[in-house]
Design a protein around this motif. Structure first.
Motif, PDB file in Angstrom:
ATOM      1  N   LYS A  22       0.853  -1.205   0.000  1.00 42.28           N
ATOM      2  CA  LYS A  22       0.000   0.000   0.000  1.00 42.28           C
ATOM      3  C   LYS A  22       0.885   1.250   0.000  1.00 42.28           C
ATOM      4  O   LYS A  22       1.968   1.228  -0.572  1.00 42.28           O
ATOM      5  CB  LYS A  22      -0.977  -0.045   1.180  1.00 42.28           C
ATOM      6  N   GLU A  41     -11.050 -10.577  -1.305  1.00 43.01           N
ATOM      7  CA  GLU A  41     -10.740  -9.761  -0.133  1.00 43.01           C
ATOM      8  C   GLU A  41     -12.019  -9.137   0.411  1.00 43.01           C
ATOM      9  O   GLU A  41     -12.458  -8.080  -0.076  1.00 43.01           O
ATOM     10  CB  GLU A  41      -9.759  -8.639  -0.510  1.00 43.01           C
ATOM     11  N   ALA A  43     -12.778  -7.228   6.200  1.00 43.29           N
ATOM     12  CA  ALA A  43     -11.636  -7.916   6.826  1.00 43.29           C
ATOM     13  C   ALA A  43     -10.315  -7.214   6.541  1.00 43.29           C
ATOM     14  O   ALA A  43      -9.286  -7.589   7.090  1.00 43.29           O
ATOM     15  CB  ALA A  43     -11.566  -9.358   6.325  1.00 43.29           C
ATOM     16  N   ILE A  44     -10.345  -6.184   5.696  1.00 44.89           N
ATOM     17  CA  ILE A  44      -9.092  -5.543   5.289  1.00 44.89           C
ATOM     18  C   ILE A  44      -8.644  -4.528   6.327  1.00 44.89           C
ATOM     19  O   ILE A  44      -9.349  -3.553   6.601  1.00 44.89           O
ATOM     20  CB  ILE A  44      -9.243  -4.872   3.908  1.00 44.89           C
ATOM     21  N   GLY A  83      -7.090 -10.150   3.603  1.00 48.83           N
ATOM     22  CA  GLY A  83      -7.889  -9.509   4.653  1.00 48.83           C
ATOM     23  C   GLY A  83      -7.448 -10.010   6.004  1.00 48.83           C
ATOM     24  O   GLY A  83      -7.866 -11.083   6.450  1.00 48.83           O
ATOM     25  N   SER A  84      -6.538  -9.229   6.641  1.00 50.83           N
ATOM     26  CA  SER A  84      -6.051  -9.555   7.989  1.00 50.83           C
ATOM     27  C   SER A  84      -5.399 -10.938   8.092  1.00 50.83           C
ATOM     28  O   SER A  84      -5.533 -11.611   9.110  1.00 50.83           O
ATOM     29  CB  SER A  84      -7.168  -9.402   9.018  1.00 50.83           C
ATOM     30  N   LEU A 135      -2.985 -12.468  -0.274  1.00 52.11           N
ATOM     31  CA  LEU A 135      -2.597 -11.090  -0.578  1.00 52.11           C
ATOM     32  C   LEU A 135      -2.532 -10.396   0.785  1.00 52.11           C
ATOM     33  O   LEU A 135      -3.554 -10.261   1.471  1.00 52.11           O
ATOM     34  CB  LEU A 135      -3.624 -10.441  -1.506  1.00 52.11           C
TER      35      LEU A 135
END
Ligand code: PGA
Length: 246
Positions: A11, A164, A168-169, A207-208, A227
């Motif tokens: 990110k 995703e 949960a992200i 996601g986490s 990811l």
């Protein structure tokens, strides 16, 4: 059996110093028994390419333009990414869909532009919490994936898909392995209807994902790796997640 893939999505994080330490920590932990990649901010592609060139680790970007070139201020094209040796480009991340208004069709067009230059798109799909609670999870991810399948047509089997769930992200709320597998099975079935290669395709969960939950997620029948956002910024955590995929 499908080989697992673990992709770090940095990110908008990093600096010359932090990246050098992170990449040193990852390269120092080789070899891995799975494929490993990092998707870094554009300005750091060059140094990442230099650092990883002599390794079997892969790198990529977090977005691309759907256009080849032209008057698109601030955008980065796939041919540019290809010049920096990008193997992957993430398209349709929920943060792009939410903060930049990216539509299903724009995401599909970006995926097509990537494949046209030999860069593998990692196409993200996922529902929001409101959509899950309204029982719309399946409809939402199928709609998102359907746009890409139709646009890529016979090349659809060449993409990587990442499920995703938006809720949960970065929230620490990971989908249970059963929840994630259920959606992956839906996506795999949709891909089977579109391409005879669906069973060879790589489907990631994101996601986490953390060192302590990665192994059970990756053990699910249709989950072929992850990811990874937050945990990809700490070498020891990222390496532990890669180990869980071996
Ligand atoms: P997270 O992010 O691992 O920090 O939840 C995943 C992603 O957004 O790709």
């Amino acid at each position: 059996m499908r080989r697992k893939l673990v992709v770090g999505n940095w990110k908008m994080h990093g600096s010359h110093k932090a990246n050098a330490e992170l990449l040193a920590g990852i390269t120092g932990a080789r070899p891995f028994g799975c494929d490993v990649a990092v998707c870094v901010p554009f300005p750091y592609l060059s140094e990442t390419a230099v650092t990883l060139a002599s390794t079997d680790l892969r790198w990529g970007a977090q977005d691309c333009s759907a256009h080849e070139q032209g008057a698109y201020t601030g955008e980065v094209s796939v041919p540019m990414l290809a010049e920096f040796g990008c193997r992957y480009v993430i398209v349709g991340h929920s943060e792009r869909r939410a903060y930049h208004g990216e539509s299903d069709q724009l995401v599909a067009d970006k995926a097509k532009a990537a494949l046209a230059r030999g860069v593998t798109p990692i196409v993200c799909v996922g529902e929001t919490l409101a959509e899950r609670e309204a029982g719309q999870t399946e409809a939402v991810v199928k709609r998102q994936l359907s746009a890409v399948i139709h646009t890529l047509a016979h090349c659809a089997s060449e993409m990587v898909v990442a499920y995703e769930p938006v809720w949960a992200i970065g929230t620490g709320k990971v989908a249970t392995p059963e929840q994630a597998q259920a959606v992956h099975a839906v996506l795999r079935a949709q891909l089977r209807a579109a391409t005879p290669q669906a069973d060879q395709m790589t489907l990631l969960y994101g996601g986490s994902v953390k060192p302590d939950n990665a192994a059970t997620l990756f053990a699910q029948a249709d989950i072929d790796g992850g990811l990874i956002g937050g945990a990809a910024l700490k070498a020891s955590d990222f390496v532990a997640i890669c180990r869980a995929a071996e």
